[in-house]
Design a protein around this motif. Structure first.
Motif, PDB file in Angstrom:
ATOM      1  N   ILE A  75       8.674   2.858  21.536  1.00 58.78           N
ATOM      2  CA  ILE A  75       9.993   3.441  21.291  1.00 58.78           C
ATOM      3  C   ILE A  75      10.494   2.846  19.987  1.00 58.78           C
ATOM      4  O   ILE A  75      10.434   1.628  19.782  1.00 58.78           O
ATOM      5  CB  ILE A  75      10.921   3.126  22.476  1.00 58.78           C
ATOM      6  N   SER A  76      10.967   3.704  19.093  1.00 59.39           N
ATOM      7  CA  SER A  76      11.234   3.241  17.721  1.00 59.39           C
ATOM      8  C   SER A  76      12.725   3.127  17.402  1.00 59.39           C
ATOM      9  O   SER A  76      13.082   2.901  16.243  1.00 59.39           O
ATOM     10  CB  SER A  76      10.547   4.171  16.724  1.00 59.39           C
ATOM     11  N   LEU A  77      13.548   3.255  18.433  1.00 66.04           N
ATOM     12  CA  LEU A  77      15.003   3.130  18.252  1.00 66.04           C
ATOM     13  C   LEU A  77      15.560   2.434  19.499  1.00 66.04           C
ATOM     14  O   LEU A  77      14.825   2.226  20.470  1.00 66.04           O
ATOM     15  CB  LEU A  77      15.645   4.515  18.136  1.00 66.04           C
ATOM     16  N   SER A 111       6.110  -4.405  13.514  1.00 67.69           N
ATOM     17  CA  SER A 111       7.382  -5.027  13.870  1.00 67.69           C
ATOM     18  C   SER A 111       8.475  -4.318  13.068  1.00 67.69           C
ATOM     19  O   SER A 111       8.221  -3.265  12.463  1.00 67.69           O
ATOM     20  CB  SER A 111       7.322  -6.528  13.588  1.00 67.69           C
ATOM     21  N   SER A 112       9.641  -4.888  13.047  1.00 66.50           N
ATOM     22  CA  SER A 112      10.758  -4.154  12.433  1.00 66.50           C
ATOM     23  C   SER A 112      11.789  -5.108  11.857  1.00 66.50           C
ATOM     24  O   SER A 112      11.941  -6.250  12.326  1.00 66.50           O
ATOM     25  CB  SER A 112      11.424  -3.282  13.501  1.00 66.50           C
ATOM     26  N   ASN A 113      12.526  -4.594  10.887  1.00 68.52           N
ATOM     27  CA  ASN A 113      13.695  -5.335  10.373  1.00 68.52           C
ATOM     28  C   ASN A 113      14.661  -5.688  11.507  1.00 68.52           C
ATOM     29  O   ASN A 113      15.410  -6.652  11.399  1.00 68.52           O
ATOM     30  CB  ASN A 113      14.389  -4.520   9.277  1.00 68.52           C
ATOM     31  N   HIS A 114      14.605  -4.930  12.621  1.00 64.68           N
ATOM     32  CA  HIS A 114      15.559  -5.168  13.699  1.00 64.68           C
ATOM     33  C   HIS A 114      15.229  -6.410  14.530  1.00 64.68           C
ATOM     34  O   HIS A 114      16.030  -6.814  15.366  1.00 64.68           O
ATOM     35  CB  HIS A 114      15.702  -3.910  14.555  1.00 64.68           C
ATOM     36  N   ALA A 115      14.072  -7.034  14.267  1.00 65.41           N
ATOM     37  CA  ALA A 115      13.787  -8.347  14.871  1.00 65.41           C
ATOM     38  C   ALA A 115      14.678  -9.418  14.253  1.00 65.41           C
ATOM     39  O   ALA A 115      14.907 -10.475  14.845  1.00 65.41           O
ATOM     40  CB  ALA A 115      12.315  -8.714  14.670  1.00 65.41           C
ATOM     41  N   PHE A 140      17.971  -4.254  22.103  1.00 61.28           N
ATOM     42  CA  PHE A 140      16.802  -4.498  22.964  1.00 61.28           C
ATOM     43  C   PHE A 140      15.532  -4.074  22.219  1.00 61.28           C
ATOM     44  O   PHE A 140      14.467  -4.678  22.377  1.00 61.28           O
ATOM     45  CB  PHE A 140      16.929  -3.728  24.276  1.00 61.28           C
ATOM     46  N   TYR A 141      15.668  -3.020  21.428  1.00 64.54           N
ATOM     47  CA  TYR A 141      14.531  -2.581  20.597  1.00 64.54           C
ATOM     48  C   TYR A 141      14.069  -3.727  19.678  1.00 64.54           C
ATOM     49  O   TYR A 141      12.879  -4.065  19.633  1.00 64.54           O
ATOM     50  CB  TYR A 141      14.945  -1.344  19.791  1.00 64.54           C
ATOM     51  N   GLY A 142      15.017  -4.325  18.958  1.00 62.95           N
ATOM     52  CA  GLY A 142      14.665  -5.445  18.072  1.00 62.95           C
ATOM     53  C   GLY A 142      14.071  -6.598  18.866  1.00 62.95           C
ATOM     54  O   GLY A 142      13.111  -7.255  18.419  1.00 62.95           O
ATOM     55  N   GLY A 169      10.755  -2.123   6.968  1.00 61.43           N
ATOM     56  CA  GLY A 169      12.156  -1.787   6.671  1.00 61.43           C
ATOM     57  C   GLY A 169      12.433  -0.382   7.140  1.00 61.43           C
ATOM     58  O   GLY A 169      12.731  -0.154   8.325  1.00 61.43           O
ATOM     59  N   SER A 170      12.321   0.592   6.249  1.00 59.47           N
ATOM     60  CA  SER A 170      12.534   2.004   6.592  1.00 59.47           C
ATOM     61  C   SER A 170      11.433   2.801   5.915  1.00 59.47           C
ATOM     62  O   SER A 170      11.459   2.966   4.692  1.00 59.47           O
ATOM     63  CB  SER A 170      13.880   2.492   6.067  1.00 59.47           C
ATOM     64  N   CYS A 171      10.494   3.277   6.717  1.00 57.71           N
ATOM     65  CA  CYS A 171       9.362   4.006   6.131  1.00 57.71           C
ATOM     66  C   CYS A 171       9.502   5.499   6.397  1.00 57.71           C
ATOM     67  O   CYS A 171       9.243   5.968   7.521  1.00 57.71           O
ATOM     68  CB  CYS A 171       8.043   3.485   6.683  1.00 57.71           C
ATOM     69  N   VAL A 178      22.156   4.431   1.691  1.00 60.40           N
ATOM     70  CA  VAL A 178      22.315   3.366   0.689  1.00 60.40           C
ATOM     71  C   VAL A 178      21.611   2.099   1.176  1.00 60.40           C
ATOM     72  O   VAL A 178      20.980   1.384   0.395  1.00 60.40           O
ATOM     73  CB  VAL A 178      23.822   3.135   0.409  1.00 60.40           C
ATOM     74  N   ARG A 179      21.700   1.836   2.472  1.00 59.13           N
ATOM     75  CA  ARG A 179      20.990   0.666   3.022  1.00 59.13           C
ATOM     76  C   ARG A 179      19.489   0.760   2.759  1.00 59.13           C
ATOM     77  O   ARG A 179      18.825  -0.230   2.432  1.00 59.13           O
ATOM     78  CB  ARG A 179      21.283   0.595   4.524  1.00 59.13           C
ATOM     79  N   MET A 180      18.953   1.953   2.902  1.00 53.23           N
ATOM     80  CA  MET A 180      17.500   2.118   2.697  1.00 53.23           C
ATOM     81  C   MET A 180      17.071   1.841   1.255  1.00 53.23           C
ATOM     82  O   MET A 180      15.883   1.644   1.008  1.00 53.23           O
ATOM     83  CB  MET A 180      17.061   3.526   3.086  1.00 53.23           C
TER      84      MET A 180
HETATM   85  C1  15L Z   1      13.302   0.986  12.677  1.00 57.82           C
HETATM   86  O1  15L Z   1      12.836   0.000  13.239  1.00 57.82           O
HETATM   87  C2  15L Z   1      13.153   2.346  13.236  1.00 57.82           C
HETATM   88  O2  15L Z   1      11.952   2.503  13.943  1.00 57.82           O
HETATM   89  C3  15L Z   1      13.279   3.437  12.186  1.00 57.82           C
HETATM   90  O3  15L Z   1      13.426   4.690  12.837  1.00 57.82           O
HETATM   91  C4  15L Z   1      14.467   3.166  11.284  1.00 57.82           C
HETATM   92  O4  15L Z   1      15.655   3.241  12.031  1.00 57.82           O
HETATM   93  C5  15L Z   1      14.331   1.792  10.642  1.00 57.82           C
HETATM   94  O5  15L Z   1      14.107   0.792  11.608  1.00 57.82           O
HETATM   95  C6  15L Z   1      15.577   1.407   9.856  1.00 57.82           C
HETATM   96  O6  15L Z   1      16.137   0.354  10.125  1.00 57.82           O
HETATM   97  O7  15L Z   1      15.940   2.153   8.943  1.00 57.82           O
END
Ligand code: 15L
Ligand code: NAI
Length: 272
Positions: A75-77, A111-115, A140-142, A169-171, A178-180
């Motif tokens: 799950i990506s969100l 992994s993700s920036n949300h960690a 919870f995703y992070g 980050g954001s692929c 703007v954050r991206m």
């Molecule tokens: C993520 O981890 C998500 O999977 C992706 O959909 C974006 O939301 C990305 O981060 C983000 O932070 O832009």
């Protein structure tokens, strides 16, 4: 260019999986595909739910004989905790167990920036966020990505399975916020980074940030560069248009405070 190697790509039907299906074969990889939903145009793809014990046999079969795994499935969100638990936490555990049993030596973990989403974003003159910054999950995703990184460390220390955990980050094909502009990882750079993560020697468990060489970068790419990653793209050409449309980042806006952006203010969902 390495000799062709067989790589299991989980999450192959998703956005990033679809991009990587197009790009990774150019580096000589033969991809075996897995997702819980059918992968369009790929009738040989394995359909299996990583979180479902009933799909264990299919998972074992999917990992058999591959040289490495690029693990994108999940799950990506943000989502209710019980769904995150099954797909991202138990699913990643089941994948590593299958990898261990099959003797696979290398995993690249999405992994993700949300960690580290509650880490304050650097303001003008602040140093880039180091890769050793403590986990500060924003959802919870992070949190599930923090678990994945720690699981990778455990399987390296205990079983010698090497992992590169890429805090993406954001692929997406283009940055759309703007954050991206700070976090964007172009698809081409993502393929370059995954290739570096698959081929670098002696990575043990290495954590890297995954973004392009953005002018407005927030985090330190040195551990990714140490793997041989040389990003070629920069989000800057999109800056003028996005800032004109959305305004600049605002220090008073809580959605702009942390690396995780609006995930930091997204209500968490418990239990479902
Ligand atoms: C993520 O981890 C998500 O999977 C992706 O959909 C974006 O939301 C990305 O981060 C983000 O932070 O832009
Ligand atoms: P996506 O949501 O488009 O694709 C995820 C894929 O995983 C889907 O095809 C889905 O069917 C599959 N999946 C979900 N649960 C599964 C399960 N239990 N078993 C098997 N397959 C399952 O997400 P996207 O954007 O392609 O991201 C891929 C990975 O990269 C995810 O793990 C995500 O968390 C991570 N990531 C992506 C970022 C991005 O900017 N695209 C940023 C940071 C991390």
């Amino acid at each position: 260019m390495p000799a062709a190697r067989t790589v299991l790509l989980t999450g192959a039907a998703g956005g990033l999986g679809t991009l990587m299906r197009g790009l990774l074969p150019d580096y000589g990889y033969a991809l075996r595909l897995l997702d819980m939903v059918p992968v369009e145009g790929a009738p040989d793809a394995v359909t299996a739910d990583l979180g479902d014990p009933a799909d264990e046999a299919a998972l074992r079969e999917a990992v058999r004989g591959v040289d490495a795994i690029v693990h994108l499935a999940g799950i990506s969100l943000e989502a209710p905790f019980d769904r995150i638990l099954r797909a991202n936490i138990e699913g990643t555990y089941r994948l590593y167990e299958a990898a261990r049993e099959a003797g696979i030596r290398r995993v690249v973990f999405a992994s993700s920036n949300h960690a580290v989403g509650f880490t304050p974003r650097p303001r003008d003159g602040d140093p880039l966020v180091p890769v050793g910054t403590p986990h500060r999950p924003d959802t919870f995703y992070g949190l599930s990505k923090c678990f994945g990184e720690d699981l990778a460390q455990l399987y390296w220390d205990r079983h010698g399975i090497e992992t590169v955990s890429v805090r993406i980050g954001s692929c997406f094909p283009e940055p759309t916020s703007v954050r991206m502009l700070s976090l964007w990882l172009s698809p081409g750079d993502a393929a370059r980074l995954f290739h570096a993560a698959l081929t670098a020697e002696g990575v043990g468990h290495t954590v890297v940030y995954g973004s392009s060489a953005n002018t407005r970068l927030w985090w330190d790419l040195s551990s990714a560069r140490a793997l041989g990653y040389e990003p070629r793209d920069d989000s800057e050409p999109y800056a003028r248009k996005l800032i004109a449309e959305q305004g600049a980042l605002d220090d008073a806006n809580p959605d702009h405070a942390g690396l995780g952006g609006h995930f930091c203010t997204t209500p968490t969902m418990w239990p479902h």
